[in-house]
Design an enzyme around this catalytic site. Structure first.
Site, PDB file in Angstrom:
ATOM      1  N   TYR A   1       0.773  -1.372  -0.257  1.00  0.00           N
ATOM      2  CA  TYR A   1      -0.269   0.049  -0.268  1.00  0.00           C
ATOM      3  C   TYR A   1       0.509   1.214   0.258  1.00  0.00           C
ATOM      4  O   TYR A   1       0.271   2.374  -0.033  1.00  0.00           O
ATOM      5  CB  TYR A   1      -1.385  -0.075   1.472  1.00  0.00           C
TER       6      TYR A   1
ATOM      7  N   TRP B   1       3.202   2.742   2.147  1.00  0.00           N
ATOM      8  CA  TRP B   1       3.215   4.260   2.543  1.00  0.00           C
ATOM      9  C   TRP B   1       3.771   3.528   3.636  1.00  0.00           C
ATOM     10  O   TRP B   1       4.183   4.456   5.059  1.00  0.00           O
ATOM     11  CB  TRP B   1       1.848   3.828   4.043  1.00  0.00           C
TER      12      TRP B   1
END
Length: 763
Positions: free
Chosen positions: A106, A108
C-alpha cells in the site's frame, strides 16, 4: 545544516549523539509541523521491532494454513528464511504460474523514494515473471475510476488545485462537504515538508471568507474563527447537491453559457433533475427529509453560492461509501452550473485537507522513482476486493465497464502495508486469509499483518537506511542519511529482494548491477534532469548529500484549478471523450451498470439512517483517519496511546446518544452489528450530530481468539461493510455502516494488540 529525515507526515531534524539518532525535532521551515514522527525513536515502538526472520510453526512443520494469527513463530537464519521463500515462489510458479501470486502493498511504509516498499516488491515480482496486482486505493477507489470519465484523472486534478494564496485573495464563500480535516493533511506521499492547510484556512478566515461545513461532525473544520455548521445525515450529500442544482435551475441562477461552452450532457441530466424522467423533482422539499437539512436553508444556500465567488470542496470520505461515485459527480455538476470553474477562488476542490498536496504553489516535476519493470500478468483486482478474490477464485466481477474473473491465488507477498488495517469486515478477511497456501511479508514491526503471515522477513525503517525525500509540489528535496543502526538483523527491502532474486536466477534483472548507493545516485540524477526541464535547478547528488536539502520552490504563477479551459475549450481540451466536463457520460451510460447510470443520481445506500428499520443498529458509524498516527503506523507510540480511552481507541457519541444508553464518558463500550463487535473507550462530545458515532481507524487489529467476532482494541473495520461502491469502481464503502453501542462487560478482556508473539528458537 541539520541532519534531516523525511516521513509521510513531515520532515524532522535529527539530533545525533555517539553516531546514533537520539531525538527528533520539527523541521525549522515547517509552519505547522506534525507531532506524529517525533516519536519514531520511542522505546515502546522499538520493543515491537521484528529482529530476526521468523516462520510460523504450523507452516514450517506442515504448511498448515489455519493457525495464522494464533501460532508461535520459529526464528531462523536469513539463509534459511530466504531459501524457504525462494523455494515456495519457485514451487507456486512451477505448479500454478505467476497468476497464482498476489503482490500486496500500500506504499506507506517509507516516504523515501528508493526504499519504497511498493516499488520494491512490484519490481521484484516482475523480475520473476509477474504477479496479480491491485488497482486504485482504499482512499479513492470510487473517484479514481469516475473522474477520468468526467473531468480528468485524480492524480492530475490533485496536483492542479487552486493555491491557498489565490483562495485567500478571491474566495468569499467556501462550502465544504465533509470538512477540511487538517489531521489528514499532516501527510503527503513522499513527505509533507511544509504543512499549509491550517495556515491557509486561518488566512482565508482573516480575509473575510465565509465558511460552511456540511458534515455529520463539526470538528473536521478549524479556521480560527466562527463558521456555519450544517449537520447532514451521513451518505446523503448527493441528495443535497441535487436539490441545490434544482434551485439554481428553477430560479435561473445557473450559468447557461458555461454549461454550453465547457460541458456536455446538461440536457440529458435536466429531465432527472426536474423530475420529468422519474416523476420526482429534486427539490429542497424532497431533499430535506433525506438529509435532515431544512428545505428553506437549502434554497438559501443555493442563492448564496450563486451570489459570491464560491469554492466547493468535498472530502474523500464521501466517496468511501455505497454509491460513492455519486457525490463527486454531483459536486462537479453543481460547480459547473454555478459556472465558476477556472475562476480565481471559485469552482471545486476534490479534497482540500485530504493530503498536504492540494493547494501547493510549488514546482511540479517527476521525482526519483524506482522503475518497476513490466508485468506480463494481466489479472488484477480493485484493491478493496481482496477478500472476494481469496474466497471466490474464478468468480466474475465488473470494473470500469469490463467483466473480469478473480484469479486463484496460492501465494501472497506483502510489503509496505497492513491489510488488517485497511480492509473492511475483518472477520470475513480472516476467513479469506486461510485460502492462500503461503503468505510472505517484509515488515518492520510485529503488526497484525506480520502475525497473520507464514514467512516474516524483518525490514529496516526510514531511520536505518539512506534515501531521498521528495513529494510532488513540496518545497524541498531532502537527502535522508541512515541515522540509526538496523534493529537486530533487519535488512533493507532492496537487499532482501536482491538476495531472493539471486536464488531465483534473476539477480541482474532486478539489480541491474547496482547496489542501493548506486541506485540512489542514478535515480536522483535522472530526476535532476527532469527538474531542470521544469525550471528547477538542483545540485548534483554529492552536492545534495553535502547540503542536506535543496529548494524546489521556484517563483511561479499560483495555480488556478482548470483555469485554462476557460480560455479555449478546443485548445485546452480535457482528457475526457468529449474534451469537456461530462455532466452526462455517454461512456458510463454505455456500460449499462444498474447502480451507476450516465449522470449523478441519488441512490439510497445499503445501510443508512433513513432506512425503514434501524431499531437494531440505530447509529451510523464513521471510521475516519486518526489524528495521532498515519493509518495504523506507530499505533504503539506515546502520542497514539495518549489519545486512547481506557487503553482502547475512542468512539465519539453525542451526549443525547450516550445518555439514552446510560453511558458515561471514559467507560469501555461494546460496538456491534451483525458483522462483528469491538471494544472501545467512550468519548462524549457535542461535535457529533445525534445518531452518528465516530471511531477512527488505525488501532492494531486485536481479535479475541476465544470469542470469534470480538475485537478488543477498537478497530472499526470489524464492523464495516465489504461490498463494492458500485459495479463501476468496486471501491471500498467503509463509511456506510450502522451499529449499536452498549456498555462493555464489567471485566472486559485485556487488549493484547501490542504484545509480542511467542518466538521460539530454531531446533
Amino acid at each position: 545544516m541539520a541532519i534531516l529525515t523525511v516521513t509521510h507526515w513531515g520532515a524532522y531534524e535529527v539530533e545525533m549523539a555517539g553516531g546514533e539518532a537520539v531525538a527528533l525535532h520539527p523541521f525549522r521551515d515547517d509552519p505547522d509541523p506534525s507531532p506524529i514522527g517525533l516519536h519514531m525513536l520511542a522505546p515502546e515502538l522499538d520493543r515491537l521491532r521484528i529482529r530476526r526472520p521468523a516462520i510460523r510453526r504450523g507452516w514450517l512443520e506442515g504448511r498448515a494454513r489455519t493457525g495464522r494469527g494464533r501460532e508461535p513463530f520459529v526464528e531462523v537464519s536469513w539463509d534459511q528464511a530466504l531459501d524457504l521463500a525462494a523455494a515456495e515462489l519457485r514451487r507456486v510458479i512451477g505448479a500454478h504460474g505467476n497468476r497464482a501470486i498476489f503482490g500486496g502493498s500500500y506504499g506507506w511504509s517509507s516516504a523515501g523514494r528508493f526504499h519504497h516498499a511498493q516499488s520494491q516488491v512490484h519490481r521484484f515480482l516482475n523480475s520473476i515473471g509477474g504477479y496479480v496486482r491491485s488497482t486504485d486505493s482504499y482512499s479513492l477507489g470510487a473517484a479514481r475510476v469516475l473522474m477520468p470519465h468526467i473531468v480528468a484523472p485524480m492524480d492530475e486534478l490533485m496536483a492542479r488545485h487552486t493555491a491557498w494564496t489565490v483562495l485567500e485573495q478571491h474566495t468569499r464563500l467556501f462550502v465544504t462537504f465533509g470538512g477540511v480535516p487538517a489531521k489528514n493533511a499532516q501527510i503527503s506521499q513522499g513527505g509533507a515538508i511544509e504543512h499549509r492547510v491550517p495556515g491557509g484556512l486561518r488566512r482565508m478566515a482573516q480575509a473575510s471568507c465565509r465558511f460552511i461545513n456540511i458534515s455529520p461532525t463539526r470538528d473536521d473544520l478549524e479556521t480560527g474563527a466562527a463558521f456555519e455548521w450544517l449537520p447532514i445525515r451521513p451518505n446523503t450529500d448527493t441528495a443535497l447537491m441535487l436539490a441545490l442544482c434544482w434551485v439554481l435551475q428553477a430560479e435561473r441562477l445557473h450559468d447557461e453559457a458555461f454549461l454550453a461552452r465547457h460541458c456536455v450532457g446538461f440536457d440529458r441530466f435536466l429531465p432527472y433533475l426536474t423530475g420529468a424522467a422519474d416523476g420526482q423533482p429534486k427539490t429542497p422539499a424532497w431533499a430535506a427529509p433525506i438529509t435532515g437539512i431544512p428545505g428553506e436553508r437549502i434554497e438559501a444556500l443555493a442563492r448564496e453560492m450563486a451570489a459570491a465567488r464560491t469554492m466547493l470542496n468535498i472530502a474523500w470520505s464521501l466517496q468511501r461509501a455505497h454509491h460513492g461515485e455519486q457525490p463527486f459527480w454531483a459536486l462537479v455538476t453543481l460547480a459547473a452550473m454555478l459556472g465558476q470553474v477556472g475562476l480565481p477562488g471559485g469552482g471545486f476542490g476534490l479534497g482540500y485537507g485530504a493530503t498536504n498536496l492540494m493547494g501547493s504553489p510549488n514546482a511540479r516535476f517527476s521525482g526519483p522513482t524506482l522503475p518497476q519493470g513490466h508485468n506480463p500478468v494481466r489479472d488484477f483486482i480493485p484493491v478493496a476486493r481482496i477478500a472476494d478474490m481469496l474466497l471466490n477464485p474464478g468468480a466474475p466481477f465488473t470494473y470500469n465497464g469490463g467483466t473480469h474473473a478473480y484469479p486463484d491465488i496460492r501465494l501472497v507477498y506483502w510489503a509496505g502495508g497492513n491489510p488488517f488495517h485497511h480492509h473492511q469486515d475483518l472477520n470475513r478477511l480472516m476467513r479469506a486469509w486461510e485460502a492462500p497456501e503461503t503468505v510472505v511479508v517484509n515488515e518492520q514491526y510485529w503488526t497484525p499483518a506480520a502475525r497473520m503471515a507464514d514467512i516474516v522477513l524483518p525490514a529496516t525503517t526510514t531511520l536505518e537506511r539512506e534515501d531521498i525525500g521528495y513529494a510532488n509540489r513540496e518545497s524541498h528535496i531532502i537527502h535522508m542519511p541512515a541515522v540509526k543502526r538496523p534493529a537486530g538483523e533487519a535488512r533493507d527491502d532492496y537487499v532482501i529482494f536482491a538476495e531472493l532474486s539471486a536464488r531465483l536466477g534473476v539477480a541482474s534483472r532486478f539489480t541491474e548491477g547496482r547496489d542501493a548507493a548506486a541506485w540512489l545516485r542514478h535515480l536522483y540524477e535522472e530526476s535532476r534532469q527532469r527538474a531542470a526541464k521544469a525550471g528547477v535547478p538542483l545540485p548534483d547528488w554529492d552536492g545534495l548529500r553535502q547540503a542536506g536539502l535543496a529548494s524546489i520552490a521556484v517563483p511561479a504563477a499560483a495555480p488556478i484549478f482548470l483555469s485554462e479551459i476557460r480560455e479555449d475549450p478546443e485548445t485546452h481540451a480535457l482528457p475526457t471523450p468529449s474534451g469537456r466536463i461530462e455532466i452526462f457520460s455517454e461512456t458510463i451510460a454505455g456500460f449499462g451498470i444498474p447502480d451507476c447510470p450516465g449522470h449523478a443520481v441519488w441512490r439510497a445506500p445499503a445501510e443508512w439512517l433513513g432506512a425503514s428499520d434501524t431499531t437494531r443498529h440505530p447509529l451510523h458509524l464513521l471510521s475516519d483517519q486518526p489524528t495521532t498516527r498515519l493509518h495504523s503506523q506507530l499505533d504503539a507510540s506515546p502520542l497514539s496511546v495518549a489519545d486512547k480511552v481506557a487503553g482502547r481507541a475512542p468512539i465519539c457519541l453525542h451526549p443525547k446518544d450516550a445518555e439514552a444508553r446510560g453511558l458515561v464518558d471514559g467507560q469501555v463500550v461494546r460496538v456491534f452489528n451483525d458483522r462483528g463487535a469491538c471494544l472501545a473507550g467512550l468519548r462524549v462530545t457535542d461535535a457529533m450530530m445525534p445518531g452518528v458515532a465516530r471511531l477512527s481507524t488505525g488501532a492494531w487489529f486485536d481479535p479475541a481468539l476465544d470469542d470469534r467476532g470480538l475485537e478488543r482494541h477498537g478497530n472499526p473495520n470489524v464492523l464495516t461493510l465489504d461490498i463494492g461502491a458500485s459495479g463501476l469502481s468496486q471501491g471500498c464503502i467503509a463509511q456506510t455502516c450502522l451499529v449499536e453501542v452498549e456498555a462493555a462487560p464489567a471485566d472486559p478482556p485485556a487488549m493484547r494488540a501490542h504484545d509480542l508473539p511467542v518466538l521460539l528458537p530454531m531446533q
